[in-house]
Structures are given as C-alpha cells and as structure tokens.
Design a protein around this motif. Structure first.
Motif, PDB file in Angstrom:
ATOM      1  N   GLY A 112       0.813  -1.208   0.000  1.00 21.78           N
ATOM      2  CA  GLY A 112       0.000   0.000   0.000  1.00 21.78           C
ATOM      3  C   GLY A 112       0.847   1.259   0.000  1.00 21.78           C
ATOM      4  N   ILE A 113       0.432   2.248  -0.783  1.00 24.12           N
ATOM      5  CA  ILE A 113       1.086   3.549  -0.830  1.00 24.12           C
ATOM      6  C   ILE A 113      -0.013   4.605  -0.809  1.00 24.12           C
ATOM      7  CG2 ILE A 113       2.583   5.107  -2.140  1.00 24.12           C
ATOM      8  CD1 ILE A 113       3.724   2.611  -3.537  1.00 24.12           C
ATOM      9  N   ASN A 114       0.045   5.551   0.117  1.00 22.06           N
ATOM     10  CA  ASN A 114      -0.911   6.645   0.183  1.00 22.06           C
ATOM     11  C   ASN A 114      -0.315   7.853  -0.534  1.00 22.06           C
ATOM     12  OD1 ASN A 114      -2.277   4.909   1.838  1.00 22.06           O
ATOM     13  ND2 ASN A 114      -1.782   5.977   3.719  1.00 22.06           N
ATOM     14  N   ILE A 115      -0.969   8.307  -1.608  1.00 22.41           N
ATOM     15  CA  ILE A 115      -0.477   9.451  -2.371  1.00 22.41           C
ATOM     16  C   ILE A 115      -1.572  10.500  -2.395  1.00 22.41           C
ATOM     17  CG2 ILE A 115       0.386  10.282  -4.584  1.00 22.41           C
ATOM     18  CD1 ILE A 115       1.340   7.386  -5.118  1.00 22.41           C
ATOM     19  N   GLY A 116      -1.336  11.622  -1.735  1.00 23.90           N
ATOM     20  CA  GLY A 116      -2.305  12.713  -1.680  1.00 23.90           C
ATOM     21  C   GLY A 116      -3.139  12.678  -0.400  1.00 23.90           C
ATOM     22  N   ALA A 117      -3.569  13.849   0.028  1.00 18.62           N
ATOM     23  CA  ALA A 117      -4.323  13.987   1.279  1.00 18.62           C
ATOM     24  C   ALA A 117      -5.614  13.169   1.273  1.00 18.62           C
ATOM     25  CB  ALA A 117      -4.633  15.452   1.538  1.00 18.62           C
ATOM     26  N   HIS A 118      -6.288  13.093   0.143  1.00 22.67           N
ATOM     27  CA  HIS A 118      -7.553  12.358   0.080  1.00 22.67           C
ATOM     28  C   HIS A 118      -7.349  10.849   0.118  1.00 22.67           C
ATOM     29  CE1 HIS A 118     -10.052  15.866  -0.367  1.00 22.67           C
ATOM     30  NE2 HIS A 118      -9.149  16.343  -1.224  1.00 22.67           N
ATOM     31  N   ALA A 119      -6.122  10.418  -0.023  1.00 26.83           N
ATOM     32  CA  ALA A 119      -5.793   8.995   0.086  1.00 26.83           C
ATOM     33  C   ALA A 119      -5.198   8.664   1.450  1.00 26.83           C
ATOM     34  CB  ALA A 119      -4.813   8.597  -1.006  1.00 26.83           C
ATOM     35  N   GLY A 120      -5.097   9.681   2.320  1.00 30.04           N
ATOM     36  CA  GLY A 120      -4.590   9.444   3.662  1.00 30.04           C
ATOM     37  C   GLY A 120      -3.162   9.894   3.902  1.00 30.04           C
ATOM     38  N   GLN A 121      -2.497  10.468   2.894  1.00 24.61           N
ATOM     39  CA  GLN A 121      -1.128  10.945   3.078  1.00 24.61           C
ATOM     40  C   GLN A 121      -1.157  12.230   3.892  1.00 24.61           C
ATOM     41  OE1 GLN A 121       0.927  12.184  -0.483  1.00 24.61           O
ATOM     42  NE2 GLN A 121       2.915  11.803   0.422  1.00 24.61           N
ATOM     43  N   THR A 122      -0.416  12.273   4.990  1.00 27.84           N
ATOM     44  CA  THR A 122      -0.387  13.456   5.850  1.00 27.84           C
ATOM     45  C   THR A 122       0.938  14.209   5.784  1.00 27.84           C
ATOM     46  OG1 THR A 122       0.249  12.063   7.727  1.00 27.84           O
ATOM     47  CG2 THR A 122      -2.097  12.544   7.465  1.00 27.84           C
ATOM     48  N   ILE A 123       2.008  13.552   5.366  1.00 27.35           N
ATOM     49  CA  ILE A 123       3.318  14.183   5.211  1.00 27.35           C
ATOM     50  C   ILE A 123       3.808  13.843   3.809  1.00 27.35           C
ATOM     51  CG2 ILE A 123       5.709  14.237   6.013  1.00 27.35           C
ATOM     52  CD1 ILE A 123       4.636  13.329   8.752  1.00 27.35           C
ATOM     53  N   GLU A 124       4.272  14.830   3.054  1.00 31.88           N
ATOM     54  CA  GLU A 124       4.690  14.596   1.676  1.00 31.88           C
ATOM     55  C   GLU A 124       6.021  13.843   1.641  1.00 31.88           C
ATOM     56  OE1 GLU A 124       5.592  17.189  -2.278  1.00 31.88           O
ATOM     57  OE2 GLU A 124       3.964  17.874  -0.988  1.00 31.88           O
ATOM     58  N   HIS A 125       5.951  12.543   1.466  1.00 29.90           N
ATOM     59  CA  HIS A 125       7.107  11.672   1.355  1.00 29.90           C
ATOM     60  C   HIS A 125       6.630  10.325   0.831  1.00 29.90           C
ATOM     61  CE1 HIS A 125       5.328  10.127   5.017  1.00 29.90           C
ATOM     62  NE2 HIS A 125       6.199   9.127   5.051  1.00 29.90           N
ATOM     63  N   LEU A 126       7.538   9.466   0.454  1.00 29.20           N
ATOM     64  CA  LEU A 126       7.176   8.127   0.004  1.00 29.20           C
ATOM     65  C   LEU A 126       7.182   7.188   1.199  1.00 29.20           C
ATOM     66  CD1 LEU A 126       6.512   6.116  -2.224  1.00 29.20           C
ATOM     67  CD2 LEU A 126       8.955   5.746  -2.505  1.00 29.20           C
ATOM     68  N   HIS A 127       6.081   6.514   1.392  1.00 31.02           N
ATOM     69  CA  HIS A 127       5.931   5.584   2.513  1.00 31.02           C
ATOM     70  C   HIS A 127       5.205   4.364   1.968  1.00 31.02           C
ATOM     71  CE1 HIS A 127       5.437   4.899   6.924  1.00 31.02           C
ATOM     72  NE2 HIS A 127       4.509   4.069   6.467  1.00 31.02           N
TER      73      HIS A 127
END
Length: 59
Positions: free
Chosen positions: A14-29
C-alpha cells in the motif's frame, strides 16, 4: 528471509499518495503487509478490512 521464517501466504502493498488517500506528510511511505490464511474473514478488498484500529486517528 522473512518468507522462510514466517511463511506468509501472500502480501498487500500500500502507498498513500495525496491527502484524500490518507497521506499526511509529503514523502514516500510503502506498507508491505504479510497476509496469512484465515487472518481475516474476507480478504477481498485488500487492506481496507485488515484489522480493527488500535486507536482513533485524528490526522
């Protein structure tokens, strides 16, 4: 090594990309989640119903 020691039946990635996908800090996780036969009642849908939340996420 992980496969030999724990013998998972499969994986979810799983990768969260963008705020609407759950990404809260801009980085690759990237989440690599081992899956086991019977770990959930219905595995279709991937990680959406993986487990009960440990605590409420405030984001």
């Amino acid at each position: 090594m992980f496969d030999i020691q724990y013998e998972p039946a499969g994986y979810n990635i799983g990768i969260n990309i963008g705020a609407h996908a759950g990404q809260t800090i801009e980085h690759l996780h990237v989440h690599l989640i081992p899956r086991y036969v019977g770990d959930v009642t219905e595995p279709r849908g991937g990680v959406r119903n993986l487990k009960e939340a440990l605590l409420e996420y405030d984001g």
